[in-house]
Design a protein around this motif. Structure first.
Motif, PDB file in Angstrom:
ATOM      1  N   ASN A 192      29.782  22.523  32.685  1.00 26.75           N
ATOM      2  CA  ASN A 192      30.271  22.473  31.305  1.00 26.75           C
ATOM      3  C   ASN A 192      31.474  23.386  31.059  1.00 26.75           C
ATOM      4  O   ASN A 192      32.090  23.327  29.995  1.00 26.75           O
ATOM      5  N   THR A 193      31.761  24.266  32.022  1.00 25.22           N
ATOM      6  CA  THR A 193      32.861  25.216  31.828  1.00 25.22           C
ATOM      7  C   THR A 193      34.193  24.475  31.769  1.00 25.22           C
ATOM      8  O   THR A 193      34.513  23.682  32.668  1.00 25.22           O
ATOM      9  N   LYS A 194      34.956  24.718  30.709  1.00 22.58           N
ATOM     10  CA  LYS A 194      36.235  24.025  30.556  1.00 22.58           C
ATOM     11  C   LYS A 194      37.428  24.973  30.476  1.00 22.58           C
ATOM     12  O   LYS A 194      38.522  24.633  30.895  1.00 22.58           O
ATOM     13  N   LEU A 195      37.193  26.163  29.891  1.00 22.86           N
ATOM     14  CA  LEU A 195      38.335  27.023  29.592  1.00 22.86           C
ATOM     15  C   LEU A 195      38.045  28.474  29.973  1.00 22.86           C
ATOM     16  O   LEU A 195      36.943  28.974  29.746  1.00 22.86           O
ATOM     17  N   VAL A 196      39.056  29.144  30.538  1.00 26.95           N
ATOM     18  CA  VAL A 196      38.973  30.578  30.809  1.00 26.95           C
ATOM     19  C   VAL A 196      40.071  31.252  29.988  1.00 26.95           C
ATOM     20  O   VAL A 196      41.227  30.799  30.006  1.00 26.95           O
ATOM     21  N   TRP A 197      39.688  32.280  29.222  1.00 31.39           N
ATOM     22  CA  TRP A 197      40.628  32.938  28.297  1.00 31.39           C
ATOM     23  C   TRP A 197      40.756  34.420  28.641  1.00 31.39           C
ATOM     24  O   TRP A 197      39.767  35.140  28.660  1.00 31.39           O
ATOM     25  N   VAL A 198      41.995  34.832  28.928  1.00 35.97           N
ATOM     26  CA  VAL A 198      42.233  36.215  29.332  1.00 35.97           C
ATOM     27  C   VAL A 198      43.363  36.818  28.517  1.00 35.97           C
ATOM     28  O   VAL A 198      44.330  36.136  28.182  1.00 35.97           O
ATOM     29  N   GLU A 199      43.212  38.100  28.206  1.00 31.98           N
ATOM     30  CA  GLU A 199      44.269  38.844  27.537  1.00 31.98           C
ATOM     31  C   GLU A 199      44.583  40.015  28.457  1.00 31.98           C
ATOM     32  O   GLU A 199      43.674  40.714  28.888  1.00 31.98           O
ATOM     33  N   THR A 200      45.844  40.247  28.785  1.00 25.05           N
ATOM     34  CA  THR A 200      46.181  41.359  29.669  1.00 25.05           C
ATOM     35  C   THR A 200      47.616  41.814  29.475  1.00 25.05           C
ATOM     36  O   THR A 200      48.505  40.975  29.484  1.00 25.05           O
TER      37      THR A 200
END
Ligand SMILES: *Cc1c(COP(=O)(O)O)cnc(C)c1O
Length: 381
Positions: free
Chosen positions: A135-143
């Motif tokens: 079900n994983t669709k999106l990975v969101w990172v802030e850096t």
């Protein structure tokens, strides 16, 4: 074309009707048609497209090395359009240290729509991989992150998301395209609060997305067009104007940021300094690898006394730094995360992340460094 030329000329052209060097601000909601459904020149209605916004979007695509840029009414409107690619049942894996408004949108809007969020330490790649499922669709990172300047290794995460065919989005607000190129490092989507360094003058609220796949760009444009979070022509013009000096400003932000970080590190009143350019910063190695030519203008620190009262009185006494939320403008700003920008995060959670009550965050501007250091020193005294 090199970056310092791209910020001025990338995907830009003179106005075809008059030769105007800067695009006119097309203050129009609609465009005349030759025949029903046949526009004179592509444009029909400004929610779908407007020539001034188009000029900005083309510039955004150029500086981030993408094929399509989209300009939004705020950074959060940009993030919102990415989330609209998802359906109930889908899962998102996100960094655990996020801009407060992003966390609020994920946990208080989209969670209720049936999307599941995992907030994890993105430096624990094994833990991250263990959460990936069908079900994983999106990975969101802030850096780097706000306000603790944590980093995530974009290339290492992209290797996994590309193998597993997941969308990978990076909030590039703090680093900007001058210091960090997420699309080149393997990410699919770059997001910006253009309110900050891209606009650069604390005079506009705006957001941006850039992608390197045209089909994905079309889907995001559809989400924006269908729900309406577009940037107006005047604000588009202002962000475009800001981008033309991005390289000059960020270069000075980095110089001043480094000097302020070093000054604070050697100051007897200071306990801890958070700045990725300092050799003892826990993510300095990643910063050196993925940030090009500098470490930005954001510096946070805590007091040796550990007292909230000391941080408050320091902030009240600053004269050149303005006590205000936001960041990334030419003027230096100072902020108390626990009482201001991050007050919406419950105290327990703040403690867990490391946002203590004596933490001060500085957005170091482009003023003369001597005046900035003197201001900090007099506030301590
Ligand atoms: C400010 C900010 C946002 C939100 O952008 P707005 O333009 O205020 O909607 C998102 N991410 C980061 C890192 C920010 O600093």
């Amino acid at each position: 074309m090199k970056f310092n030329t791209k910020v001025i000329h990338g995907n830009q052209h003179h106005d075809p009707s008059t030769g105007a060097v800067m695009p006119p601000v097309y203050n129009t909601s609609t465009f005349a048609q030759k025949s029903p459904g046949v526009p004179i020149n592509h444009y029909e209605y400004s929610r779908a497209a407007n020539p001034t916004r188009q000029a900005l979007e083309d510039a955004l695509a150029s500086i981030e090395n993408g094929v399509r840029g989209l300009a939004f009414s705020s950074g959060l409107a940009a993030t919102d359009s990415v989330l609209k690619l998802l359906k109930p049942g889908d899962e998102v894996i996100s960094m655990d240290d996020l801009y407060g408004g992003t966390y609020r949108m994920f946990s208080r809007i989209y969670q209720d729509f049936g999307i599941k969020f995992h907030f994890v330490d993105m430096n624990d790649l094994e833990k991250f991989q263990s959460l990936i499922n069908a079900n994983t669709k999106l990975v969101w990172v802030e850096t780097p992150t706000n306000p603790l300047m944590k980093l995530a290794d974009i290339a290492a995460i992209a290797k996994i998301t590309n193998e597993r065919k997941l969308l990978f989005a990076v909030d590039n607000t703090f680093a900007t395209a001058y210091l960090q190129k997420p699309l080149d490092l393997g990410a699919d989507i770059v997001m910006h609060s253009a309110t900050k360094y891209l606009g650069g003058h604390s005079d506009v609220i705006a957001g941006a997305l850039v992608v390197k796949d045209a089909e994905l760009g079309e889907k995001l444009h559809f989400a924006q067009f269908a729900t309406g979070g577009t940037l107006g022509p005047q604000d588009s013009y202002m962000v475009l104007r800001g981008i033309k000096t991005l390289h000059l400003r960020v270069q000075r932000h980095c110089e001043n940021g480094m000097k302020v970080a070093e000054f604070l590190s050697n100051h007897p009143e200071v306990e801890k300094v958070f700045y990725p350019g300092l050799p003892d910063h826990p993510f300095h190695a990643i910063a050196k690898k993925q940030m090009i030519g500098g470490f930005g203008g954001m510096v946070s620190f805590t007091f040796k006394s550990g007292k909230k009262a000391d941080s408050i009185s320091f902030l009240e006494k600053l004269k050149v730094f303005t006590l205000a939320e936001s960041l990334g403008g030419v003027e230096s700003l100072a902020n108390h995360p626990a009482l201001m920008t991050h007050a919406s995060i419950p105290e327990e959670k703040r403690k867990e992340i490391g946002i203590s009550d004596d933490l001060v965050r500085l957005s170091v501007g482009v003023e003369d460094i001597d005046d900035l250091l003197a201001d900090i020193e007099q506030a301590f005294r």
